[in-house]
Structures are given as structure tokens and as C-alpha cells.
Design a protein around this motif. Sequence first.
Motif, PDB file in Angstrom:
ATOM      1  N   ASN A   1      -9.576  43.031  17.013  1.00 45.12           N
ATOM      2  CA  ASN A   1      -8.703  42.531  15.950  1.00 45.12           C
ATOM      3  C   ASN A   1      -8.576  41.008  15.932  1.00 45.12           C
ATOM      4  O   ASN A   1      -8.365  40.421  14.874  1.00 45.12           O
ATOM      5  CB  ASN A   1      -7.323  43.177  16.118  1.00 45.12           C
ATOM      6  CG  ASN A   1      -6.266  42.501  15.289  1.00 45.12           C
ATOM      7  OD1 ASN A   1      -6.203  42.686  14.080  1.00 45.12           O
ATOM      8  ND2 ASN A   1      -5.434  41.677  15.929  1.00 45.12           N
ATOM      9  N   ALA A   2      -8.706  40.360  17.083  1.00 43.77           N
ATOM     10  CA  ALA A   2      -8.475  38.902  17.140  1.00 43.77           C
ATOM     11  C   ALA A   2      -9.360  38.187  16.118  1.00 43.77           C
ATOM     12  O   ALA A   2     -10.541  38.504  15.977  1.00 43.77           O
ATOM     13  CB  ALA A   2      -8.776  38.382  18.547  1.00 43.77           C
ATOM     14  N   GLY A   3      -8.776  37.242  15.412  1.00 43.28           N
ATOM     15  CA  GLY A   3      -9.555  36.497  14.428  1.00 43.28           C
ATOM     16  C   GLY A   3      -8.800  35.268  13.963  1.00 43.28           C
ATOM     17  O   GLY A   3      -7.574  35.193  14.111  1.00 43.28           O
TER      18      GLY A   3
ATOM     19  N   ARG B   1     -16.147  27.490  15.911  1.00 46.22           N
ATOM     20  CA  ARG B   1     -15.111  28.216  16.675  1.00 46.22           C
ATOM     21  C   ARG B   1     -14.792  29.548  15.976  1.00 46.22           C
ATOM     22  O   ARG B   1     -14.643  30.585  16.618  1.00 46.22           O
ATOM     23  CB  ARG B   1     -13.860  27.327  16.780  1.00 46.22           C
ATOM     24  CG  ARG B   1     -12.675  27.965  17.480  1.00 46.22           C
ATOM     25  CD  ARG B   1     -12.809  27.970  18.987  1.00 46.22           C
ATOM     26  NE  ARG B   1     -11.674  28.615  19.636  1.00 46.22           N
ATOM     27  CZ  ARG B   1     -11.755  29.324  20.756  1.00 46.22           C
ATOM     28  NH1 ARG B   1     -12.903  29.448  21.395  1.00 46.22           N
ATOM     29  NH2 ARG B   1     -10.696  29.883  21.279  1.00 46.22           N
TER      30      ARG B   1
ATOM     31  N   ALA C   1       0.938  35.308   9.968  1.00 52.64           N
ATOM     32  CA  ALA C   1       0.850  33.854  10.137  1.00 52.64           C
ATOM     33  C   ALA C   1      -0.484  33.319   9.620  1.00 52.64           C
ATOM     34  O   ALA C   1      -0.560  32.197   9.112  1.00 52.64           O
ATOM     35  CB  ALA C   1       1.019  33.510  11.621  1.00 52.64           C
TER      36      ALA C   1
ATOM     37  N   TYR D   1     -15.623  32.299   7.124  1.00 53.92           N
ATOM     38  CA  TYR D   1     -14.804  33.489   7.440  1.00 53.92           C
ATOM     39  C   TYR D   1     -15.423  34.733   6.782  1.00 53.92           C
ATOM     40  O   TYR D   1     -15.642  35.748   7.450  1.00 53.92           O
ATOM     41  CB  TYR D   1     -13.377  33.273   6.934  1.00 53.92           C
ATOM     42  CG  TYR D   1     -12.445  34.444   7.146  1.00 53.92           C
ATOM     43  CD1 TYR D   1     -11.719  34.573   8.322  1.00 53.92           C
ATOM     44  CD2 TYR D   1     -12.282  35.429   6.167  1.00 53.92           C
ATOM     45  CE1 TYR D   1     -10.856  35.658   8.520  1.00 53.92           C
ATOM     46  CE2 TYR D   1     -11.425  36.509   6.356  1.00 53.92           C
ATOM     47  CZ  TYR D   1     -10.718  36.613   7.531  1.00 53.92           C
ATOM     48  OH  TYR D   1      -9.866  37.680   7.723  1.00 53.92           O
TER      49      TYR D   1
ATOM     50  N   ASP E   1      -4.541  38.802  24.394  1.00 51.10           N
ATOM     51  CA  ASP E   1      -4.517  37.699  23.433  1.00 51.10           C
ATOM     52  C   ASP E   1      -4.811  36.404  24.186  1.00 51.10           C
ATOM     53  O   ASP E   1      -4.530  36.299  25.393  1.00 51.10           O
ATOM     54  CB  ASP E   1      -3.141  37.590  22.755  1.00 51.10           C
ATOM     55  CG  ASP E   1      -3.194  36.906  21.401  1.00 51.10           C
ATOM     56  OD1 ASP E   1      -3.023  37.597  20.371  1.00 51.10           O
ATOM     57  OD2 ASP E   1      -3.423  35.674  21.351  1.00 51.10           O
ATOM     58  N   ILE E   2      -5.327  35.422  23.478  1.00 54.11           N
ATOM     59  CA  ILE E   2      -5.508  34.097  24.082  1.00 54.11           C
ATOM     60  C   ILE E   2      -4.139  33.457  24.322  1.00 54.11           C
ATOM     61  O   ILE E   2      -3.983  32.594  25.186  1.00 54.11           O
ATOM     62  CB  ILE E   2      -6.408  33.222  23.175  1.00 54.11           C
ATOM     63  CG1 ILE E   2      -6.942  32.020  23.948  1.00 54.11           C
ATOM     64  CG2 ILE E   2      -5.692  32.816  21.888  1.00 54.11           C
ATOM     65  CD1 ILE E   2      -8.026  31.241  23.208  1.00 54.11           C
ATOM     66  N   ASP E   3      -3.157  33.889  23.564  1.00 56.38           N
ATOM     67  CA  ASP E   3      -1.775  33.404  23.696  1.00 56.38           C
ATOM     68  C   ASP E   3      -1.060  34.300  24.717  1.00 56.38           C
ATOM     69  O   ASP E   3      -0.439  35.309  24.361  1.00 56.38           O
ATOM     70  CB  ASP E   3      -1.104  33.460  22.315  1.00 56.38           C
ATOM     71  CG  ASP E   3       0.388  33.149  22.367  1.00 56.38           C
ATOM     72  OD1 ASP E   3       0.904  32.786  23.459  1.00 56.38           O
ATOM     73  OD2 ASP E   3       1.041  33.278  21.308  1.00 56.38           O
TER      74      ASP E   3
ATOM     75  N   LYS F   1     -17.092  38.200   8.513  1.00 57.21           N
ATOM     76  CA  LYS F   1     -16.597  39.555   8.233  1.00 57.21           C
ATOM     77  C   LYS F   1     -17.729  40.430   7.661  1.00 57.21           C
ATOM     78  O   LYS F   1     -17.792  41.632   7.953  1.00 57.21           O
ATOM     79  CB  LYS F   1     -15.398  39.516   7.294  1.00 57.21           C
ATOM     80  CG  LYS F   1     -14.173  38.828   7.920  1.00 57.21           C
ATOM     81  CD  LYS F   1     -13.679  39.523   9.188  1.00 57.21           C
ATOM     82  CE  LYS F   1     -12.437  38.900   9.774  1.00 57.21           C
ATOM     83  NZ  LYS F   1     -11.981  39.560  11.002  1.00 57.21           N
TER      84      LYS F   1
HETATM   85  N1  NAD Z   1      -3.867  38.426   7.390  1.00 60.88           N
HETATM   86  C1  NAD Z   1      -4.777  38.791   6.504  1.00 60.88           C
HETATM   87  O1  NAD Z   1      -4.631  38.584   5.294  1.00 60.88           O
HETATM   88  C2  NAD Z   1      -6.010  39.511   6.944  1.00 60.88           C
HETATM   89  C3  NAD Z   1      -6.786  40.161   5.974  1.00 60.88           C
HETATM   90  C4  NAD Z   1      -7.933  40.806   6.367  1.00 60.88           C
HETATM   91  C5  NAD Z   1      -8.303  40.802   7.688  1.00 60.88           C
HETATM   92  N2  NAD Z   1      -7.547  40.154   8.620  1.00 60.88           N
HETATM   93  C6  NAD Z   1      -7.997  40.141   9.999  1.00 60.88           C
HETATM   94  O2  NAD Z   1      -7.030  40.752  10.816  1.00 60.88           O
HETATM   95  C7  NAD Z   1      -7.115  40.209  12.136  1.00 60.88           C
HETATM   96  C8  NAD Z   1      -5.736  39.773  12.605  1.00 60.88           C
HETATM   97  O3  NAD Z   1      -5.262  38.782  11.730  1.00 60.88           O
HETATM   98  P1  NAD Z   1      -3.718  38.456  11.533  1.00 60.88           P
HETATM   99  O4  NAD Z   1      -3.522  38.241  10.102  1.00 60.88           O
HETATM  100  O5  NAD Z   1      -2.887  39.422  12.264  1.00 60.88           O
HETATM  101  O6  NAD Z   1      -3.680  37.024  12.228  1.00 60.88           O
HETATM  102  P2  NAD Z   1      -2.578  36.319  13.182  1.00 60.88           P
HETATM  103  O7  NAD Z   1      -2.925  34.880  13.155  1.00 60.88           O
HETATM  104  O8  NAD Z   1      -1.211  36.755  12.819  1.00 60.88           O
HETATM  105  O9  NAD Z   1      -2.921  36.930  14.615  1.00 60.88           O
HETATM  106  C9  NAD Z   1      -4.164  36.710  15.226  1.00 60.88           C
HETATM  107  C10 NAD Z   1      -4.018  36.821  16.730  1.00 60.88           C
HETATM  108  O10 NAD Z   1      -5.320  36.598  17.308  1.00 60.88           O
HETATM  109  C11 NAD Z   1      -5.140  35.760  18.440  1.00 60.88           C
HETATM  110  N3  NAD Z   1      -6.387  35.038  18.770  1.00 60.88           N
HETATM  111  C12 NAD Z   1      -6.914  33.964  18.135  1.00 60.88           C
HETATM  112  N4  NAD Z   1      -8.014  33.551  18.774  1.00 60.88           N
HETATM  113  C13 NAD Z   1      -8.194  34.385  19.832  1.00 60.88           C
HETATM  114  C14 NAD Z   1      -9.165  34.462  20.847  1.00 60.88           C
HETATM  115  N5  NAD Z   1     -10.167  33.585  20.948  1.00 60.88           N
HETATM  116  N6  NAD Z   1      -9.059  35.462  21.764  1.00 60.88           N
HETATM  117  C15 NAD Z   1      -8.027  36.343  21.706  1.00 60.88           C
HETATM  118  N7  NAD Z   1      -7.067  36.296  20.770  1.00 60.88           N
HETATM  119  C16 NAD Z   1      -7.157  35.332  19.831  1.00 60.88           C
HETATM  120  C17 NAD Z   1      -4.019  34.806  18.058  1.00 60.88           C
HETATM  121  O11 NAD Z   1      -3.438  34.193  19.199  1.00 60.88           O
HETATM  122  C18 NAD Z   1      -3.074  35.744  17.326  1.00 60.88           C
HETATM  123  O12 NAD Z   1      -2.145  36.339  18.195  1.00 60.88           O
HETATM  124  C19 NAD Z   1      -8.126  39.065  12.056  1.00 60.88           C
HETATM  125  O13 NAD Z   1      -9.398  39.523  12.505  1.00 60.88           O
HETATM  126  C20 NAD Z   1      -8.185  38.770  10.581  1.00 60.88           C
HETATM  127  O14 NAD Z   1      -9.397  38.179  10.216  1.00 60.88           O
HETATM  128  C21 NAD Z   1      -6.397  39.515   8.277  1.00 60.88           C
END
Ligand code: NAD
Length: 264
Positions: free
Chosen positions: A89-91, A108, A190, A154, A37-39, A158
Motif C-alpha cells: 500500500n505504501a506510496g 524517489r 493526506a 505517478y 511504515d517508514i514513519d 500505477k
Molecule cells: N489518496 C488517494 O487519492 C489514492 C488514490 C488511489 C490510490 N492511492 C494509493 O493508496 C496508497 C496509500 O495512499 P494514501 O492516500 O493512504 O497516502 P498517505 O500519504 O495518507 O499514506 C501513505 C503512507 O505511506 C507511507 N510511506 C511513504 N513512503 C514510504 C516508504 N518508502 N516505505 C514505507 N512507507 C512509506 C507514509 O509514511 C504514509 O504513512 C498509495 O499507494 C497511493 O498511491 C491513493
Amino acid sequence: MHPAQAPALFVTGAAAGIGRAVAERFAAQGWFVGLWDIDEAGVLAVQRGLGGAATVAGRLDVTQPEDWDAALRRFTDAAGGRLDVLLNNAGIAVTSPFEAADLARHHRLIDINLKGVVNGCHAAALYLRRTPGSRVINMCSASALYGQPELASYSATKAAVRSLTEALDIEWQRHGVRVVDVLPLFVNTAMVADEVSRMKTVQTLGVRLGPEDVAEAVWRLANMAAARMPVHTHVGWQTKLFALLSKLSPSFMNRVVTARMAGY
Ligand SMILES: NC(=O)c1ccc[n+]([C@@H]2O[C@H](COP(=O)([O-])OP(=O)(O)OC[C@H]3O[C@@H](n4cnc5c(N)ncnc54)[C@H](O)[C@@H]3O)[C@@H](O)[C@H]2O)c1
């Protein structure tokens, strides 16, 4: 350390939300798990929470190809050279009337959500080819089915990930590597709480999935016979219904329904 014979999962965005739930699910089942993770502080905290599970964790910004190379080297060194599943998964999301968000935020988002997946597939190709039965699972979204107002860039990333998945799954057939994606609708993370919940569509449809529902879909794909894996997995009944309707309905109907749900 990596227990001999344990399959190995590499997951990005593992500090929170869906990535974290997937990492926890696989670690609990005895997989060797790479959490990235970036975090960095966040991902190390998740690793600590996994106690004695076989893991490696660290900082990876998916937009940086050199981060990918370093993380994959560290991961495969620890995993005895294998990479069974790469979960891109990161997004991030930007929820806003399109022109009201700074262009830099759109850029970004494209760098992370699309170029991050391209970077990951490119960097991991060699390791995937060396691991029999390996697979890439890309985190897509129901917004890939039809562009969502106020979530325009976004949705575009996707839809691009969906297309990249389809193409690579055919291209990498010759290497025995499957490439598939997972499409959830709103998930209680989040990302939705901080950003996406601004959309009227969230109020219209509600948030009916938890990160563990998506983790379950990823788990099934990771353990399924490669030949049986669907290219696209729609998570939850709402997403399944929208996927079916978007296939059966004429374009103007998809446009009307999407606009209505978004309050336009
Ligand atoms: N939450 C939703 O409703 C939903 C729906 C469909 C798809 N998604 C997709 O699921 C994935 C995860 O989303 P989530 O809801 O768990 O989000 P989240 O914000 O809870 O977690 C995302 C994680 O990605 C990390 N991240 C961000 N930028 C990064 C980078 N440049 N390099 C590495 N890590 C990075 C963040 O630090 C965080 O820990 C994403 O691709 C999102 O688009 C989410």
C-alpha cells in the motif's frame, strides 16, 4: 501475540490514510496485523491505538530489500509462520508539471511506488507459498487507466503495478497464490490534501471516497474465495464508470476526456 489460527495481514504504509484504515479494519475483525511504515513513530502510534489487538509494528522503507527481509522475519515469527495477505500500500505522489519537479522526486516516487512493490513481492514469495490460500493485494489507482497530466510518473508507476499484478497472478497460480489490485479514484487522505489536490481533475470530479471505502474493498478481497477474486477491483462508482468508458472508447476519446478534466 498471534492468536492461534488467526489469519495474518502484512500492510505497508500503515501509519496513515488507507493503510491505517485497512489495519484498523482487520485488527477489529480479529486478524493478526503487521503494521509497517517508514514513519516509525506514526505506525507505533497507530498500533497503540489498536489497544489489545494482536499486532506487530515497526519501521520499513519499502525501497530497501533488507528492511523487507527483517520485517517479514519478525512478522512471520510472531504470526506462527503464516502470511495470508500482503497489502502493498505504501506510496507517494508528485503533482506538478512534469519538468518542474526535480528529477530526484520522480526517481524517489518510482522507487517507492513500483520498486517497493517489486521488493515486497520478491521478499514475501517464500512465505506466501507456504500459506494456503494466500494473496497479494497491490494498491493501484484509477490513474492506471489512462496517464494523468501533472501526475505523469505517478500514473506510470500505477500502470506498471497493474501490469506486474496481472503477470504475477498468472505466474503464481502454480503456487496457489492470487495477486490482485485495487483501483480507487481520489481518496480523502493526506496524499490528496497535501499533493494531489493541486490537480484540476480533483476539482472537476471531487473527492468522493474515504479510506474506509478502500479498506472495505480490501476486506472483501481478503475474505473472498480465491477463485472468485477479480484481478482488478475498481473502488467507487466513478472509477467503475471510467474503467468501463476507457474500455469501450477509442483512444482519442480517452485522451480528450482526460485532458478536459485536467483543464488542458
Ligand atoms: N489518496 C488517494 O487519492 C489514492 C488514490 C488511489 C490510490 N492511492 C494509493 O493508496 C496508497 C496509500 O495512499 P494514501 O492516500 O493512504 O497516502 P498517505 O500519504 O495518507 O499514506 C501513505 C503512507 O505511506 C507511507 N510511506 C511513504 N513512503 C514510504 C516508504 N518508502 N516505505 C514505507 N512507507 C512509506 C507514509 O509514511 C504514509 O504513512 C498509495 O499507494 C497511493 O498511491 C491513493
